[in-house]
Design a protein around this motif. Structure first.
Motif, PDB file in Angstrom:
ATOM      1  N   CYS A 168      -2.069  12.263 -11.701  1.00 53.17           N
ATOM      2  CA  CYS A 168      -1.198  13.417 -11.500  1.00 53.17           C
ATOM      3  C   CYS A 168       0.206  13.245 -12.080  1.00 53.17           C
ATOM      4  O   CYS A 168       0.929  14.224 -12.216  1.00 53.17           O
ATOM      5  CB  CYS A 168      -1.109  13.773 -10.018  1.00 53.17           C
TER       6      CYS A 168
ATOM      7  N   CYS B  77       1.064   7.536 -10.599  1.00 55.14           N
ATOM      8  CA  CYS B  77      -0.366   7.857 -10.574  1.00 55.14           C
ATOM      9  C   CYS B  77      -0.823   8.337 -11.951  1.00 55.14           C
ATOM     10  O   CYS B  77      -0.244   9.255 -12.530  1.00 55.14           O
ATOM     11  CB  CYS B  77      -0.619   8.918  -9.512  1.00 55.14           C
TER      12      CYS B  77
ATOM     13  N   VAL C 147      -0.001  12.611  -3.585  1.00 51.13           N
ATOM     14  CA  VAL C 147      -0.228  13.932  -4.191  1.00 51.13           C
ATOM     15  C   VAL C 147      -1.726  14.203  -4.304  1.00 51.13           C
ATOM     16  O   VAL C 147      -2.224  15.245  -3.887  1.00 51.13           O
ATOM     17  CB  VAL C 147       0.459  14.031  -5.578  1.00 51.13           C
ATOM     18  N   CYS C 148      -2.443  13.256  -4.895  1.00 46.94           N
ATOM     19  CA  CYS C 148      -3.905  13.415  -5.046  1.00 46.94           C
ATOM     20  C   CYS C 148      -4.624  13.252  -3.704  1.00 46.94           C
ATOM     21  O   CYS C 148      -5.788  13.625  -3.583  1.00 46.94           O
ATOM     22  CB  CYS C 148      -4.452  12.379  -6.020  1.00 46.94           C
TER      23      CYS C 148
ATOM     24  N   CYS D 171      -2.551   7.728  -3.592  1.00 45.65           N
ATOM     25  CA  CYS D 171      -1.564   8.650  -4.154  1.00 45.65           C
ATOM     26  C   CYS D 171      -1.375   9.799  -3.164  1.00 45.65           C
ATOM     27  O   CYS D 171      -2.338  10.492  -2.839  1.00 45.65           O
ATOM     28  CB  CYS D 171      -2.036   9.194  -5.498  1.00 45.65           C
TER      29      CYS D 171
HETATM   30 ZN   LIG Z   1      -1.960  11.337  -8.009  1.00 43.86          ZN
END
Ligand SMILES: [Zn+2]
Ligand SMILES: [Zn+2]
Length: 297
Positions: free
Chosen positions: A106, A103, A138-139, A136
């Motif tokens: 991040c 990504c 995480v995001c 993503c």
């Molecule tokens: Zn991300």
């Protein structure tokens, strides 16, 4: 075992790139979920639909995990004294960690000129694919993501591709002259264009390596165009190949050899087909312009 599964094609219009998303499965149950660029004109990659399966076979073999140690080792050598390495290398490291989607928001170094860094990697001969909108975890949203393939630098397409050094050399030998504009331009915006269009090549046309081309050979075989004009030419040459209507630069109906129709006595493909291209503006724009100027005196 299915070695190669094609999951579909994607286009990244802004970068003039096209990819095929694939899953590669290897004997040890290792699965590589990746994306293979099939069009990337900055380096001369332009794999036609008929050639995709053969090309994927080659990539499958080249990116096998058993080749990774050797790949990592040669990259280490490569980065030792690279000029922009301090800024660009961290991007490379992040992408080379796992050869999986990374990504940009991040998982890559924070850098305002992030696109330039990715460009650097491509110019160094690395093969990368982009997905402008991929989820993503995480995001927790769709973000631009990038993936690096452990293909040897410079690529392994069946085309005549050029290393960044050779591209520079071709541009230097041709004096950064944009043949379409008849003007010296910034070298960054120019691409070497084979005067003889690839659509008319056969298996014998391609040279194994272009590294030893002389200046005269470069002048005979290449002209410089922007990516946009290069694409335009490609369409014009495809039309000509399909229905025999030759190209017209600026719509001008002038051919310094032949007529507006492809000469059917000339073979459509292979080295001898060059004779049918000579005289068309798109084949050699500078010569065409000079011949046209002679008519205007
Ligand atoms: Zn991300
Ligand atoms: Zn070409």
């Amino acid at each position: 075992m299915t070695k190669i599964t094609k999951n579909g094609f994607r286009t990244h219009a802004k970068a003039s790139e096209r990819y095929v998303d694939v899953i590669f499965e290897y004997d040890d149950k290792f699965v590589l979920d990746t994306s293979v660029p099939i069009e990337y004109r900055r380096t001369g990659i332009d794999v036609s639909d008929e050639e995709i399966d053969d090309y994927l076979e080659k990539v499958y073999t080249d990116v096998a995990p058993s080749n990774w140690p050797e790949w990592y080792e040669s990259q280490e050598q490569f980065w030792i004294d690279k000029p922009r390495a301090k800024i660009t290398k961290p991007f490379f490291d992040a992408l080379a960690k796992s050869f999986s989607w990374t990504c940009a928001t991040c998982s890559l170094p924070k850098n305002p000129n992030f696109a330039r860094r990715i460009q650097d990697l491509k110019e160094f001969g690395y093969t990368l694919a982009t997905n402008t909108s991929r989820h993503c975890p995480v995001c927790k949203s769709n973000k631009m993501q990038l993936i690096l393939l452990p293909i040897r630098r410079g690529g392994i397409t069946g085309y005549e591709t050029w290393s960044p050094d050779l591209r520079e050399k071709i541009i230097r030998v041709l004096g950064s002259l944009d043949s379409f504009e008849a003007k010296v331009m910034r070298k960054e915006g120019l691409l070497p264009d084979h005067k003889f269009p690839e659509i008319r090549w056969d298996a014998e046309t391609r040279r194994e390596s272009l590294e030893h081309l002389t200046d005269d050979e470069i002048k005979a075989d290449f002209q410089l165009l922007t990516n946009q004009r290069n694409q335009q030419k490609r369409e014009v040459c495809r039309t000509c190949f399909q229905n025999g209507d030759r190209g017209r630069v600026y719509g001008v109906d002038f051919y310094y050899q032949g007529t507006s129709k492809w000469d059917v006595k000339i073979p459509k493909k292979g080295k001898d087909a060059v004779a049918g291209c000579v005289g068309c503006g798109w084949y050699d724009i500078s010569t065409w312009r000079n011949e046209l100027n002679k008519k205007l005196v």
